[in-house]
Write an enzyme that holds these catalytic residues in place. Structure first.
Site, PDB file in Angstrom:
ATOM      1  N   ASP A  11      26.570  36.313  39.698  1.00  0.00           N
ATOM      2  CA  ASP A  11      26.870  37.436  40.587  1.00  0.00           C
ATOM      3  C   ASP A  11      28.311  37.262  41.056  1.00  0.00           C
ATOM      4  OD1 ASP A  11      27.193  39.197  42.728  1.00  0.00           O
ATOM      5  OD2 ASP A  11      25.114  39.015  43.372  1.00  0.00           O
TER       6      ASP A  11
ATOM      7  N   TYR B  49      21.946  36.253  48.059  1.00  0.00           N
ATOM      8  CA  TYR B  49      21.738  37.449  48.874  1.00  0.00           C
ATOM      9  C   TYR B  49      20.248  37.652  49.130  1.00  0.00           C
ATOM     10  CZ  TYR B  49      21.176  42.474  49.755  1.00  0.00           C
ATOM     11  OH  TYR B  49      20.786  43.683  50.270  1.00  0.00           O
TER      12      TYR B  49
ATOM     13  N   ARG C 149      20.156  60.913  30.615  1.00  0.00           N
ATOM     14  CA  ARG C 149      19.610  59.614  30.982  1.00  0.00           C
ATOM     15  C   ARG C 149      20.068  58.537  29.997  1.00  0.00           C
ATOM     16  NH1 ARG C 149      14.670  58.408  29.338  1.00  0.00           N
ATOM     17  NH2 ARG C 149      13.948  60.546  29.644  1.00  0.00           N
TER      18      ARG C 149
ATOM     19  N   LYS D 211      30.586  47.316  46.251  1.00  0.00           N
ATOM     20  CA  LYS D 211      31.462  46.508  47.079  1.00  0.00           C
ATOM     21  C   LYS D 211      32.923  46.619  46.623  1.00  0.00           C
ATOM     22  CE  LYS D 211      27.560  45.195  49.037  1.00  0.00           C
ATOM     23  NZ  LYS D 211      26.493  45.555  48.111  1.00  0.00           N
TER      24      LYS D 211
END
Length: 383
Positions: free
Chosen positions: A175, A103, A51, A200
């Site tokens: 972004d 978004y 982790r 993406k």
């Protein structure tokens, strides 16, 4: 050779991806382990628990840091996980200014989740720098922008907004999902943090989720490493491997995405069934000159207005090559209906304010032969 002497495509292939030391494997291995043997109490070989760190994930973070020109990068299980982690820099009572045409998932997590913890959010048209300045309050800690915006393709002047933010002691996050670091470098323009949905263009093959925050300050890096450790919303080794694989071809893919996007946009601009095209690469776009100045290309994201839900649905149903699906940035051409997909959570009133009509369709132009893409869009439009 120093990093400054290496070009983008070279760094995309090599930075963070040196041959593996034991066998000489040219690809970074997928380290599928949850824990690591320690040599003695208090002594390890750089890793304690998966982790916290994983060699595959470490290599990916080094690669992404290099491509965006930051000082560190921190990957998460999705783009939304990255945005949520970014907001952990703040506390109850802090304020965020955000692009209004952001978004839909970003606005949803801000208003429906993080607002419950005492953060406040103001949405403005960040393409108007004066509106950003007017929205900043004494308690504002962050301005978060998308440029180009999803799905209306509005452009924000990153340098101008960065100057406003820094004069007021506020950090700027950008972004950069729609363009990737190949076509836009927000940190070089003054951004403090760059965020991506790595799902993406960075991945590019529609086969893995992910998100990243690229930092410019040590305190950001310390915070995001701590969030990765405490909340555990990290990227898996396999997803990290897929993303490293995608990054190696980022430069050549983005060149083709950009070339195809420009050609398809010109075609759509002249099509009788299309009422309006939203694409910064067209000279008719109100911010075309700004986009040309701060970007090294216009990319492959295009929105078109078809006039009604009925016409939009007929177009969607007639597609043969392009796929009606949420997401973007894959090698295949994807078509999305924002009103019912990406911005459904914004609500009808919110969409109306942003100009997101029932007839709006968003196209992520892939890297197929552009003649084939155009032929499919033409027949779907009734050409």
């Amino acid at each position: 050779m120093t990093e400054k002497k290496l070009g983008f495509a070279t760094r995309a292939i090599h930075d963070g991806q040196e041959p593996e030391k034991v066998t000489g494997a040219v690809n970074v291995p997928i380290f599928l382990t949850s824990t690591y043997q320690q040599e003695e109490i208090g002594k390890n070989r750089g890793h304690e628990y998966a982790r916290l760190t994983n060699p595959t994930r470490d290599a990916l973070e080094e690669s992404l840091c290099s491509l965006e020109g930051g000082t560190s990068a921190h990957v998460f299980a999705s783009g939304m996980a990255a945005i949520t982690a970014m907001c952990t820099m703040m506390k109850a009572g802090d304020h965020v200014v955000c692009s209004d045409n952001v978004y839909g998932g970003t606005q949803r997590v801000f208003d429906k989740v993080l607002a419950n913890y005492g953060l406040t959010f103001t949405y403005v048209d960040t393409s108007v720098a004066e509106d950003v300045a007017a929205a900043i309050r004494p308690e504002t800690k962050l301005v978060h922008i998308e440029t180009p915006t999803n799905p209306m393709m509005a452009i924000t002047d990153i340098s101008a907004v960065a100057e406003i933010c820094h004069a007021k002691g506020v950090e700027l996050s950008v972004d950069n999902t729609f363009l990737s670091p190949y076509l836009q470098q927000p940190i070089a323009l003054g951004a403090d943090i760059v965020m991506h949905s790595t799902t993406k263009f960075l991945n590019g093959h529609s086969d893995g989720l992910g998100g990243v925050l690229v930092c410019t300050k040590p305190e950001q890096a310390e915070r995001f490493r701590f969030v990765q450790k405490c909340t555990g919303g990290i990227l898996s080794p396999f997803e990290s491997y897929l993303l490293l694989r995608g990054i190696k071809t980022l430069a050549v893919r983005m060149k083709q995405h950009d070339a195809n996007g420009r050609t398809v946009a010109q075609f759509l601009a002249g099509h009788k069934a299309v009422e309006k095209v939203f694409y910064p690469g067209l000279k008719e776009h109100p911010q075309h000159e700004l986009a040309a100045r701060q970007q090294s290309g216009f990319g492959s994201m295009i929105s078109i207005e078809l006039g009604s839900l009925e016409r939009a649905n007929e177009f969607a149903k007639r597609l043969r090559l392009a796929l009606l699906a949420e997401s973007l940035g894959g090698v295949e051409t994807l078509v999305c209906h924002p009103a019912t997909m990406t911005h459904a959570a914004v609500g009808a009133e919110g969409r109306a304010k942003l100009g997101i009509t029932d007839g709006l369709m968003r196209i992520s132009v892939g890297i197929e032969e552009v003649e084939d893409i155009i032929a499919d869009l033409d027949q779907a439009l009734g050409g």
